[in-house]
Design a protein around this motif. Sequence first.
Motif, PDB file in Angstrom:
ATOM      1  N   ILE A  23      19.324   2.115  21.129  1.00  8.09           N
ATOM      2  CA  ILE A  23      20.595   2.496  20.595  1.00  8.09           C
ATOM      3  C   ILE A  23      21.407   1.228  19.881  1.00  8.09           C
ATOM      4  CG2 ILE A  23      20.980   4.490  21.976  1.00  8.09           C
ATOM      5  CD1 ILE A  23      22.750   3.041  23.784  1.00  8.09           C
ATOM      6  N   GLU A  24      22.528   1.323  19.440  1.00  9.94           N
ATOM      7  CA  GLU A  24      23.082  -0.060  18.927  1.00  9.94           C
ATOM      8  C   GLU A  24      23.565  -0.807  19.903  1.00  9.94           C
ATOM      9  OE1 GLU A  24      26.306   0.443  15.923  1.00  9.94           O
ATOM     10  OE2 GLU A  24      25.286   2.323  15.194  1.00  9.94           O
ATOM     11  N   GLY A  25      23.561  -1.980  19.471  1.00 12.74           N
ATOM     12  CA  GLY A  25      24.203  -2.950  20.728  1.00 12.74           C
ATOM     13  C   GLY A  25      22.741  -3.678  21.570  1.00 12.74           C
ATOM     14  N   GLY A  26      21.687  -3.224  21.459  1.00 16.95           N
ATOM     15  CA  GLY A  26      20.558  -3.586  21.894  1.00 16.95           C
ATOM     16  C   GLY A  26      20.184  -2.989  23.145  1.00 16.95           C
ATOM     17  N   ASP A  27      20.939  -1.921  23.544  1.00 15.59           N
ATOM     18  CA  ASP A  27      20.603  -1.097  24.670  1.00 15.59           C
ATOM     19  C   ASP A  27      19.637  -0.064  24.631  1.00 15.59           C
ATOM     20  OD1 ASP A  27      22.471  -2.674  26.296  1.00 15.59           O
ATOM     21  OD2 ASP A  27      24.092  -1.242  25.922  1.00 15.59           O
ATOM     22  N   TYR A  28      19.153   0.408  25.692  1.00 17.32           N
ATOM     23  CA  TYR A  28      18.126   1.501  25.297  1.00 17.32           C
ATOM     24  C   TYR A  28      18.658   2.732  26.633  1.00 17.32           C
ATOM     25  CZ  TYR A  28      15.244  -1.915  23.549  1.00 17.32           C
ATOM     26  OH  TYR A  28      14.551  -2.919  22.638  1.00 17.32           O
ATOM     27  N   LEU A  29      18.404   3.994  25.886  1.00 14.60           N
ATOM     28  CA  LEU A  29      18.760   5.188  27.061  1.00 14.60           C
ATOM     29  C   LEU A  29      17.355   5.686  27.462  1.00 14.60           C
ATOM     30  CD1 LEU A  29      21.527   6.974  24.888  1.00 14.60           C
ATOM     31  CD2 LEU A  29      21.760   5.527  26.982  1.00 14.60           C
ATOM     32  N   LEU A  30      17.137   6.317  28.511  1.00 12.03           N
ATOM     33  CA  LEU A  30      15.808   7.135  28.968  1.00 12.03           C
ATOM     34  C   LEU A  30      15.988   8.394  29.044  1.00 12.03           C
ATOM     35  CD1 LEU A  30      15.143   4.664  32.002  1.00 12.03           C
ATOM     36  CD2 LEU A  30      13.555   4.976  30.107  1.00 12.03           C
ATOM     37  N   GLU A  31      15.098   9.230  28.326  1.00  8.66           N
ATOM     38  CA  GLU A  31      15.050  10.380  28.266  1.00  8.66           C
ATOM     39  C   GLU A  31      13.516  10.880  28.592  1.00  8.66           C
ATOM     40  OE1 GLU A  31      16.381  12.981  24.540  1.00  8.66           O
ATOM     41  OE2 GLU A  31      14.156  12.459  24.238  1.00  8.66           O
ATOM     42  N   ALA A  32      13.390  11.882  29.527  1.00 10.10           N
ATOM     43  CA  ALA A  32      12.301  12.778  30.071  1.00 10.10           C
ATOM     44  C   ALA A  32      12.183  14.028  29.143  1.00 10.10           C
ATOM     45  CB  ALA A  32      12.376  12.641  31.243  1.00 10.10           C
ATOM     46  N   ARG A  33      11.030  14.156  28.804  1.00 11.30           N
ATOM     47  CA  ARG A  33      10.860  15.509  28.084  1.00 11.30           C
ATOM     48  C   ARG A  33       9.964  16.219  29.372  1.00 11.30           C
ATOM     49  NH1 ARG A  33      12.333  17.482  23.219  1.00 11.30           N
ATOM     50  NH2 ARG A  33      12.908  15.841  22.366  1.00 11.30           N
ATOM     51  N   VAL A  34      10.644  17.303  29.946  1.00 12.41           N
ATOM     52  CA  VAL A  34      10.184  18.047  31.246  1.00 12.41           C
ATOM     53  C   VAL A  34       9.995  19.642  30.512  1.00 12.41           C
ATOM     54  CG1 VAL A  34      10.778  18.643  33.388  1.00 12.41           C
ATOM     55  CG2 VAL A  34      11.396  16.483  32.628  1.00 12.41           C
ATOM     56  N   ASN A  35       8.745  19.838  30.658  1.00 14.07           N
ATOM     57  CA  ASN A  35       8.354  21.403  30.029  1.00 14.07           C
ATOM     58  C   ASN A  35       8.875  21.397  28.718  1.00 14.07           C
ATOM     59  OD1 ASN A  35       6.980  22.032  32.519  1.00 14.07           O
ATOM     60  ND2 ASN A  35       9.071  22.599  33.390  1.00 14.07           N
ATOM     61  N   GLY A  36       8.782  20.143  27.670  1.00 14.88           N
ATOM     62  CA  GLY A  36       9.124  20.339  26.481  1.00 14.88           C
ATOM     63  C   GLY A  36      10.603  20.548  26.300  1.00 14.88           C
ATOM     64  N   ARG A  37      11.452  20.156  26.903  1.00 15.09           N
ATOM     65  CA  ARG A  37      12.857  20.014  27.045  1.00 15.09           C
ATOM     66  C   ARG A  37      13.380  18.695  27.288  1.00 15.09           C
ATOM     67  NH1 ARG A  37      16.380  24.218  29.902  1.00 15.09           N
ATOM     68  NH2 ARG A  37      17.943  23.219  28.272  1.00 15.09           N
ATOM     69  N   ALA A  38      14.435  18.199  26.491  1.00 13.69           N
ATOM     70  CA  ALA A  38      14.789  16.684  26.860  1.00 13.69           C
ATOM     71  C   ALA A  38      15.571  16.774  27.852  1.00 13.69           C
ATOM     72  CB  ALA A  38      15.484  16.471  25.339  1.00 13.69           C
ATOM     73  N   GLN A  39      15.589  15.682  28.876  1.00 12.92           N
ATOM     74  CA  GLN A  39      16.393  15.768  29.870  1.00 12.92           C
ATOM     75  C   GLN A  39      16.991  14.229  29.972  1.00 12.92           C
ATOM     76  OE1 GLN A  39      17.090  18.022  32.164  1.00 12.92           O
ATOM     77  NE2 GLN A  39      16.181  19.778  31.151  1.00 12.92           N
ATOM     78  N   PRO A  40      18.191  13.899  29.380  1.00 12.58           N
ATOM     79  CA  PRO A  40      18.689  12.375  29.756  1.00 12.58           C
ATOM     80  C   PRO A  40      18.811  12.107  31.238  1.00 12.58           C
ATOM     81  CG  PRO A  40      20.024  14.008  28.541  1.00 12.58           C
ATOM     82  CD  PRO A  40      19.312  14.689  29.071  1.00 12.58           C
ATOM     83  N   LEU A  41      18.253  10.678  31.442  1.00 10.70           N
ATOM     84  CA  LEU A  41      18.369  10.147  32.564  1.00 10.70           C
ATOM     85  C   LEU A  41      19.676   9.580  32.970  1.00 10.70           C
ATOM     86  CD1 LEU A  41      15.081   8.417  33.211  1.00 10.70           C
ATOM     87  CD2 LEU A  41      15.550  10.677  34.150  1.00 10.70           C
ATOM     88  N   ALA A  42      20.041   9.864  34.176  1.00 11.74           N
ATOM     89  CA  ALA A  42      21.659   9.510  34.695  1.00 11.74           C
ATOM     90  C   ALA A  42      21.774   8.539  35.583  1.00 11.74           C
ATOM     91  CB  ALA A  42      22.362  10.842  34.980  1.00 11.74           C
ATOM     92  N   ASP A  43      22.490   7.860  35.688  1.00 10.60           N
ATOM     93  CA  ASP A  43      22.589   6.698  36.863  1.00 10.60           C
ATOM     94  C   ASP A  43      23.266   7.325  38.248  1.00 10.60           C
ATOM     95  OD1 ASP A  43      25.379   6.916  36.457  1.00 10.60           O
ATOM     96  OD2 ASP A  43      25.466   4.951  35.480  1.00 10.60           O
ATOM     97  N   SER A  44      23.496   6.654  39.227  1.00 15.98           N
ATOM     98  CA  SER A  44      24.071   7.054  40.339  1.00 15.98           C
ATOM     99  C   SER A  44      25.581   7.895  40.244  1.00 15.98           C
ATOM    100  CB  SER A  44      24.260   6.222  41.501  1.00 15.98           C
ATOM    101  OG  SER A  44      24.671   4.925  41.126  1.00 15.98           O
ATOM    102  N   GLN A  45      26.328   7.473  39.109  1.00 14.38           N
ATOM    103  CA  GLN A  45      27.431   7.923  38.889  1.00 14.38           C
ATOM    104  C   GLN A  45      27.518   9.240  37.981  1.00 14.38           C
ATOM    105  OE1 GLN A  45      27.301   4.310  38.582  1.00 14.38           O
ATOM    106  NE2 GLN A  45      27.810   4.290  40.621  1.00 14.38           N
TER     107      GLN A  45
END
Length: 101
Positions: A23-45
Amino acid sequence: MNLHQLNTEARAGHVNELNLIAIEGGDYLLEARVNGRAQPLADSQGKRLRVRSVEEARELLKPLPMMSMNLLHWSVQDEMCGMGQHPEEDLKVPISPRSAW
């Protein structure tokens, strides 16, 4: 989905792939594909989990089972002036979930 849930899904064999999305700014987001569906990963908050590098993502995922992982850059063609009509193509490159160092 948090890391604990990702671990559970990965051990059950439900994770199709893991995407590290630039993503912009040099960061990255993590996303899992579980059973064909996108699931964004979340932190402890409960916020979208952001990492600063591929190596940081690898370190974070080290305790989890091996999964297929991709580096994903969204198409920038629609933001470029004078490009006309082109099909939108994202860049998706397989990368090793373990460090090559």
